[in-house]
Design a protein around this motif. Structure first.
Motif, PDB file in Angstrom:
ATOM      1  N   LEU A 236       2.692  41.219  15.822  1.00  0.00           N
ATOM      2  CA  LEU A 236       3.617  40.670  16.817  1.00  0.00           C
ATOM      3  C   LEU A 236       4.748  39.910  16.134  1.00  0.00           C
ATOM      4  O   LEU A 236       5.920  40.049  16.511  1.00  0.00           O
ATOM      5  N   MET A 237       4.406  39.112  15.122  1.00  0.00           N
ATOM      6  CA  MET A 237       5.452  38.352  14.438  1.00  0.00           C
ATOM      7  C   MET A 237       6.370  39.278  13.656  1.00  0.00           C
ATOM      8  O   MET A 237       7.573  39.009  13.539  1.00  0.00           O
ATOM      9  N   ALA A 238       5.836  40.356  13.120  1.00  0.00           N
ATOM     10  CA  ALA A 238       6.685  41.308  12.392  1.00  0.00           C
ATOM     11  C   ALA A 238       7.755  41.875  13.320  1.00  0.00           C
ATOM     12  O   ALA A 238       8.929  42.005  12.944  1.00  0.00           O
ATOM     13  N   ILE A 239       7.350  42.197  14.553  1.00  0.00           N
ATOM     14  CA  ILE A 239       8.311  42.727  15.529  1.00  0.00           C
ATOM     15  C   ILE A 239       9.364  41.679  15.865  1.00  0.00           C
ATOM     16  O   ILE A 239      10.570  41.976  15.918  1.00  0.00           O
ATOM     17  N   VAL A 240       8.920  40.438  16.074  1.00  0.00           N
ATOM     18  CA  VAL A 240       9.861  39.363  16.411  1.00  0.00           C
ATOM     19  C   VAL A 240      10.828  39.115  15.255  1.00  0.00           C
ATOM     20  O   VAL A 240      12.027  38.908  15.466  1.00  0.00           O
ATOM     21  N   VAL A 241      10.322  39.158  14.030  1.00  0.00           N
ATOM     22  CA  VAL A 241      11.186  38.922  12.865  1.00  0.00           C
ATOM     23  C   VAL A 241      12.243  40.015  12.766  1.00  0.00           C
ATOM     24  O   VAL A 241      13.421  39.739  12.481  1.00  0.00           O
ATOM     25  N   ILE A 242      11.864  41.257  12.998  1.00  0.00           N
ATOM     26  CA  ILE A 242      12.849  42.346  12.960  1.00  0.00           C
ATOM     27  C   ILE A 242      13.918  42.126  14.030  1.00  0.00           C
ATOM     28  O   ILE A 242      15.118  42.306  13.776  1.00  0.00           O
ATOM     29  N   ILE A 243      13.494  41.712  15.228  1.00  0.00           N
ATOM     30  CA  ILE A 243      14.464  41.432  16.299  1.00  0.00           C
ATOM     31  C   ILE A 243      15.391  40.295  15.884  1.00  0.00           C
ATOM     32  O   ILE A 243      16.612  40.363  16.098  1.00  0.00           O
ATOM     33  N   ALA A 244      14.831  39.254  15.263  1.00  0.00           N
ATOM     34  CA  ALA A 244      15.650  38.127  14.818  1.00  0.00           C
ATOM     35  C   ALA A 244      16.642  38.565  13.743  1.00  0.00           C
ATOM     36  O   ALA A 244      17.811  38.137  13.740  1.00  0.00           O
ATOM     37  N   LEU A 245      16.208  39.416  12.834  1.00  0.00           N
ATOM     38  CA  LEU A 245      17.097  39.908  11.782  1.00  0.00           C
ATOM     39  C   LEU A 245      18.221  40.758  12.364  1.00  0.00           C
ATOM     40  O   LEU A 245      19.387  40.638  11.959  1.00  0.00           O
ATOM     41  N   LEU A 246      17.885  41.610  13.313  1.00  0.00           N
ATOM     42  CA  LEU A 246      18.916  42.426  13.946  1.00  0.00           C
ATOM     43  C   LEU A 246      19.872  41.571  14.765  1.00  0.00           C
ATOM     44  O   LEU A 246      21.069  41.861  14.850  1.00  0.00           O
TER      45      LEU A 246
END
Length: 423
Positions: A236-246
């Protein structure tokens, strides 16, 4: 302490001029404005490359057989589509990205506070603030350790100065910009400081100083969520981090393109960079800025981790250098305004804590730049950043200034100050 109130103060005093590069041009000099624009462009181009790289590395968690450059290219194409069609698409995407980020941090802080107060605590009891007290004291690595991390911290806080750039495409900036500044400061205190407080309270300091391998599983956010019993916390955090990076990349591409647009309207870039589509998008500026960010494609051939750290350091140097110029511009503007007989009571917005906050900000920024010289992992910031500034100054004095290029509007371009399309 990054001087984020400064562009707002100058922006409301100089309502016709959009962006802090123009403020530096007007209050310090044309060379300062030119260097500021290119430094900030460098900041976001390096940030774009680092964010594409980080997102690609995380995707390797689920798709280990896919090369890093493939994900970099896919993410770049997605951001180009969001920025190239219309400003509205950019804004809508950023709104959704921000909603996910804010919701995650709010949940993190709420669960973290419950854990700090004893929820799911072992027999030893609630941790409370015990983890702040290490055997070596409150600053176990000394003040030098704090200084060495400031450049990375400043890089993490970069982006809020975008408020000054968006003033050119904002209705009633004299009213909306101060409101945005105050809201931004409140959110920084709540989300950034609150999240770090939770991490420091729940995760004990490692006295041996050995850093664990940097993976999603070792993320402080994941560790706290796992303490709270959240299933699949790492994924879940990996997905959130990718969204934050984008999200950061989305804002960065917007900033880069508008800086090139601004330079074109000053006559310091070809006029093509200042032309916009029917929906107000400077398409060539977007494409060239994205091309700079695609430096991340080389990371699959080189070392993704090593190049990523170098890119973050370079972006950190550039944004801190821009903050220094912003502070100097603010001080220069206030001094010139009073010297011309202006009254502080007539200013529509006054930055709080003047002049002590600007001077303290200036000192903190200078300390961070000096400190990285002693860190071999971040010294690339100086080795690349300082020559880049010298190059910008040389180009300005040898090419731009002799040509007599001034910030006039583009010939034959009927659009007004901001790239907002036909009106």
């Amino acid at each position: 302490m990054d001087g984020h109130g400064k562009p707002g103060g100058i922006g409301r005093g100089l309502p016709r001029f959009r962006g802090f590069a123009t403020y530096a041009h007007k209050t310090i000099g044309p060379a300062a404005g030119f260097v500021t624009a290119w430094l900030y462009w460098l900041c976001w181009v390096a940030a774009l490359a680092s964010e594409f790289t980080a997102s690609a590395l995380i995707m390797g968690r689920w798709f280990p057989g896919v090369d890093t450059w493939v994900w970099c290219l896919l993410f770049a194409a997605a951001l180009f589509g969001l920025n190239a069609y219309s400003v509205r698409w950019f804004g809508e995407a950023e709104s959704w990205f921000s909603t996910v980020k804010v919701a995650t941090i709010v949940v993190f802080i709420v669960l973290g506070a419950a854990l700090i107060l004893g929820w799911r605590a072992p027999d030893s009891g609630a941790p409370l603030l015990g983890n702040f007290l290490t055997p070596e004291g409150l600053f176990p690595t000394g003040l030098s350790g704090v200084a060495l991390t400031t450049l990375a911290v400043f890089y993490a806080f970069s982006g809020t100065e975008l408020i000054a750039i968006t003033a050119g495409e904002t209705a009633e900036p004299q009213r909306t910009i101060p409101r945005a500044l105050r809201a931004t400061l409140l959110r920084l205190l709540l989300f950034f400081v609150g999240a770090i407080f939770v991490v420091a309270a729940l995760l004990p300091y490692s006295p041996n100083g050995e850093a664990a391998e940097e993976t999603v599983e070792n993320s402080p956010f994941v560790m706290v969520f796992e303490q709270a019993g959240i299933p699949y916390a790492a994924d879940l955090m990996a997905i959130v981090v990718i969204i934050a990076l984008l999200s950061a990349g989305n804002s960065g591409l917007y900033a880069c393109s508008r800086l090139l647009y601004s330079l074109a309207h000053k006559g310091q870039l070809p006029a093509a960079f200042g032309r916009t589509t029917a929906k107000g998008v400077p398409l060539l500026a977007v494409a060239v800025s994205l091309a700079g960010g695609l430096f991340s494609l080389f990371n699959s051939v080189l070392s993704p981790g090593g190049v990523y750290l170098a890119l973050v350091s370079i972006a950190g140097f550039a944004v801190v250098a821009v903050w220094i110029i912003i502070v100097v511009a603010h001080l220069s503007y206030r001094r010139a305004y009073l010297a011309a007989g202006g009254s502080l009571a007539d200013l529509p917005y006054r930055a709080p804590g003047y002049p002590w906050v600007p001077y303290l900000t200036l000192a903190a920024c200078l300390v961070s730049l000096v400190a990285v010289a002693f860190d071999p992992n971040q010294v690339a910031a100086l080795l690349f950043g300082v020559p880049f500034v010298v190059l910008c100054l040389a180009i300005y004095y040898l090419v731009v200034a002799p040509a007599g290029r001034s910030p006039q509007g583009l010939p034959g371009n009927s659009r007004r100050e901001g790239p907002r399309g036909r009106r």
